[in-house]
Design an enzyme around this catalytic site. Structure first.
Site, PDB file in Angstrom:
ATOM      1  CG  HIS A 108      -0.147   0.010   2.537  1.00  0.00           C
ATOM      2  ND1 HIS A 108       0.424   1.150   3.079  1.00  0.00           N
ATOM      3  CD2 HIS A 108       0.161  -0.993   3.391  1.00  0.00           C
ATOM      4  CE1 HIS A 108       1.028   0.851   4.212  1.00  0.00           C
ATOM      5  NE2 HIS A 108       0.893  -0.445   4.429  1.00  0.00           N
ATOM      6  CD  GLU A 113       1.911  -5.852   8.272  1.00  0.00           C
ATOM      7  OE1 GLU A 113       2.176  -7.080   8.273  1.00  0.00           O
ATOM      8  OE2 GLU A 113       2.571  -5.004   7.643  1.00  0.00           O
TER       9      GLU A 113
END
Length: 281
Positions: free
Chosen positions: A72, A147
């Site tokens: 990202h 994550e």
């Protein structure tokens, strides 16, 4: 088949088999996959692209799925050195610019059939920008691409974490990959199992296609370990870097290219980031 991948003077070996055993090299490679920060100036080789030379020349790619795994864009917490994990932090302005640049690049390359993303805002917004630029594709979210959950460390500035949450920080630094983190945090083994299974599912659905997956630094490092269990540390995974995997049948993974940030070369956003290394999250 096992093959070698060159990065400067070092050689990495790509194997179809998942990691096993507890040798120090495997631990070293997997240990540094958990936090994910950013700054604003990338200090490593600006053209750090690892390429692999022994993929089949089948131009249709029907034997494998080509999956471009992208970290990202930058967040304010990346820039501040704050641990994110599962906390839902959106992109900052630099991160949106990074996403726009990588999206523009991908729109000029071979067609993308699908875009997948972690359901956390920083990944999903990056994926939306890419999908819109690449033909208005829908973004499919998968929480298994999140994550690593870092428990009581989440929300802390990394430099203060050992003092403010000593037990969690000690668990994070454990040499045991099965060690979870107080406060609901995951072990490295749990992260590895869920994210490699997620990419395997995506690969199985899209043989012969080119797919984008937007995720996080810790996840990408685990995927590297799946493809290259005996490889050395890969260093930082930069915001919006492109890491290309070829997934075949019979659990065979090949890394086609790694750490491609050439799209950021002419921008002000190359040197991004806290995270994507041993501090990922």
């Amino acid at each position: 088949m096992t093959s070698s991948l060159a990065l400067g003077p070092a050689q990495f070996y790509i194997s179809p088999h998942p990691p096993g055993g507890n040798n120090n090299l495997q631990f070293f490679s997997r240990r540094f996959n958990s936090f994910g920060f950013g700054s604003s100036k990338f200090t490593r080789n600006r053209n750090a692209i690892v390429t692999m030379g022994d993929s089949p020349s089948n131009s249709s790619g029907a034997e494998y799925a080509e999956i471009m795994v992208i970290r990202h864009g930058e967040t304010a917490w990346n820039a501040d050195g704050r641990i994110q994990g599962h906390l839902d932090v959106e992109l900052n302005d630099a991160g949106r610019q990074q996403a726009a640049v990588v999206a523009d690049r991908l729109s000029k390359e071979d067609a993308i059939s699908h875009v997948y993303s972690s359901d956390l805002k920083r990944a999903y917004e990056t994926a939306q920008i890419i999908a819109a630029r690449c033909g208005g594709l829908n973004v499919v979210t998968d929480p298994d691409l999140r994550e690593r959950h870092l428990g009581d460390l989440q929300g802390l500035v990394f430099r203060d974490a050992a003092k403010l949450s000593s037990k969690a920080f000690q668990a994070f630094n454990s040499h045991r990959t099965c060690q979870d983190i107080p406060g609901g945090g995951e072990s490295l083994d749990q992260l590895y199992d869920r994210c490699t299974a997620a990419l395997e599912r995506i690969g199985g659905k899209h043989k012969g296609e080119r797919v984008v997956v937007v995720t996080h630094g810790g996840v990408i490092r685990s995927l590297y370990q799946r493809a290259c269990p005996n490889g050395k540390s890969i260093g930082k995974v930069t915001n919006t870097s492109i890491n290309t995997f070829h997934l075949y049948d019979e659990d065979k993974w090949i890394i086609k290219s790694w750490g491609d940030v050439s799209h950021l070369k002419e921008t002000d956003y190359l040197e991004s980031g806290f995270g994507g290394d041993g501090t990922s999250g």
